[in-house]
Write an enzyme that holds these catalytic residues in place. Sequence first.
Site, mmCIF file in Angstrom:
data_model
loop_
_atom_site.group_PDB
_atom_site.id
_atom_site.type_symbol
_atom_site.label_atom_id
_atom_site.label_comp_id
_atom_site.label_asym_id
_atom_site.label_seq_id
_atom_site.Cartn_x
_atom_site.Cartn_y
_atom_site.Cartn_z
ATOM 1 N N HIS A 1 0.831 -1.206 0.000
ATOM 2 C CA HIS A 1 0.000 0.000 0.000
ATOM 3 C C HIS A 1 0.869 1.261 0.000
ATOM 4 C CE1 HIS A 1 -3.732 2.240 1.227
ATOM 5 N NE2 HIS A 1 -2.816 3.083 1.691
ATOM 6 N N GLU A 2 1.801 1.333 0.951
ATOM 7 C CA GLU A 2 2.637 2.530 1.079
ATOM 8 C C GLU A 2 3.603 2.680 -0.102
ATOM 9 O OE1 GLU A 2 1.765 4.704 3.014
ATOM 10 O OE2 GLU A 2 0.574 3.581 4.469
ATOM 11 N N HIS B 1 1.737 4.478 -2.844
ATOM 12 C CA HIS B 1 1.835 5.931 -2.631
ATOM 13 C C HIS B 1 3.238 6.433 -2.993
ATOM 14 C CE1 HIS B 1 -2.031 6.520 -0.816
ATOM 15 N NE2 HIS B 1 -1.779 5.782 0.251
ATOM 16 N N HIS C 1 3.810 6.644 -6.669
ATOM 17 C CA HIS C 1 3.001 7.752 -7.200
ATOM 18 C C HIS C 1 3.751 9.075 -6.972
ATOM 19 C CE1 HIS C 1 -1.398 9.423 -7.553
ATOM 20 N NE2 HIS C 1 -0.598 9.871 -8.500
#
Length: 615
Positions: free
Chosen positions: A407-408, A411, A414
């Site tokens: 998940h991290e 980010h 991105h």
Amino acid sequence: MEFNQLNKLLHTLETLTTTLPTRDQIDEKYKWNLKDVYESDELWEKDFQWTSNNLIRYSEFRGKLADSASSLLGCLKLDEEIGIKLERLALYAMLAKDSDMRISKYHAMDDKIKNLYARALSESSFIKPEILSIDENILKIWLEENSELKVYEHYIDDILREKPHTLDSNTESILALSTEIAHVPYNTYSIFTNAEMKFPYVKDENGNEIQMSHGRYYAAMYSKDRAFRESAFKAYLTPYKEYVNSLNSLFTGNLKSNIFYAKVRKYKSAREAALSKNNIPLSVYDNLVDAVNENFAPMYRWAKLKKELLGVDKLHPYDIYVTLFDQKYEKKYSYDEAVNIVLNSLEIMGDDYINSLNKAFSERWIDVYETAGKRSGAYSSGTTYGVHPYVMLNWTNLLNDVFTLAHEMGHNMHSYYTGQSQPFHYANYSIFLAEVASTFNESLLLEYLIKNSNSKEEKLHLLERYLNNITSTFYRQVMFAEFEQTVYEKTEAGESLTPEQLCNLYSSLFQKYWGPEMHVDEEESFTWARVPHFYYNFYVFQYATGMAASETLAHKVKTEGEVAVVRYIEFLKAGNSDYPINVLKKAGVDMNSPEPVLSVTRKMNSILDELESLL
């Protein structure tokens, strides 16, 4: 308590607090390298002083932006130069503070940079009003004739589109002064529910008397002991029922505050005002709610299966989170093992993406292990222009940690691609896009784990996890969004909302979203009063749109291959260079159509098919 007992207790507490390793006991490769931001605290101080001393340069441009293109460009370049320094200073202070929160020096640095930010905002506050005062035809000519200024075209367009809702300077000043008052309902709610609200005592699975709390409630909802779940559920919601009139007053006060600001700024509704910040059409919100309302079948199917597997006559709200399967085999994952799993699960993204991930893993962008004084939780630092993003973890060797890593890193990538590809003023992305990249990675990880699971039991747990993700991140958030829309519309129509009306509305929506297998206990109807996100002003729908977009993009990558991967990487690079809806459309997702919602419901049905085939 006797002296010897007290000594034993103090020794036990001391042991517990010193069992965590200190940072110097952790291998360097598992700690983030802050020298990539600043080589030393002294260099941070040097940049801080430079930034503080240069804020006065804004005065050179105040009142002069309409004079010429060069004056406007010069001011924007100064604002960019100051902004880059501020972001870098803030990143270093935050990461240093979070590394060991016992060190007061870094708390002081963090406070200093926040104060400097406030000064910079005050000094630069003239920029947008002055841009709005320039004739739009003149601005258009300047943008066409000055290639350096043209880079700011979308930035200026974003300011101009808000012109009908921007007021004269005196009114804007008054509204700015009033924002502190507007925060009173939420601040009071937060203090009351987190610090002052008292919860009843209940008996846990082992017959121990415990006082219910926010943390214990969530833990209790996963307990296999149904009687304990029920008593914990009812105990937790009891104070919300007891104080419902006060909570109703705070809730409606927050609604009226947002409605007031929307009216003053000449928006048709508070919802339009909230979505306008990111230029999100109301049709996106409406489409999400409408499309979900036409696709409850997978939820009803899941509720029916849950009821059957639990062996109960009726499903209750306290049955939603408990696992349906045996938990005996709790698999452990080392961090290094998890890194390989995440890399393998994302192999489909191609060499460029994998190489970027490996860069993050090998060059110490990640702080992995829990250490004494380190901040809890996990986060990605976001885009800081000129510096790679960082990730904080607190590794415990659980499956949840593997998903948190994926998940991290979503980010992180991105932010990394955005920072590498965009100039400073576009090197960020909106909340509307933020959860797309993170849930995209989680989706691919979960599919990889399911495909490579070693036993039927492991696969069942993973399939159940996927279904619970969809339930909580998608359907539940749309239910919240529908509730929020309805209460604002009723308030804007002049209707005074009583606690009974709010409870009835929430209860009816909960029943609608879970279907006929669910028995909605009276206590559940008070849940509206415990959701802090209802104070965030039309925020929750973005969790659902983010998941719908990520499922659509993941499906495209798996079915279309390299073409879709290229589009996805371009999405990661886009930042704020265009409006969020357009950024997603270029990636292949039209949030004005029901298709993204259908991608989630189809996925839920396929997971249910696979799960049922194993039973």
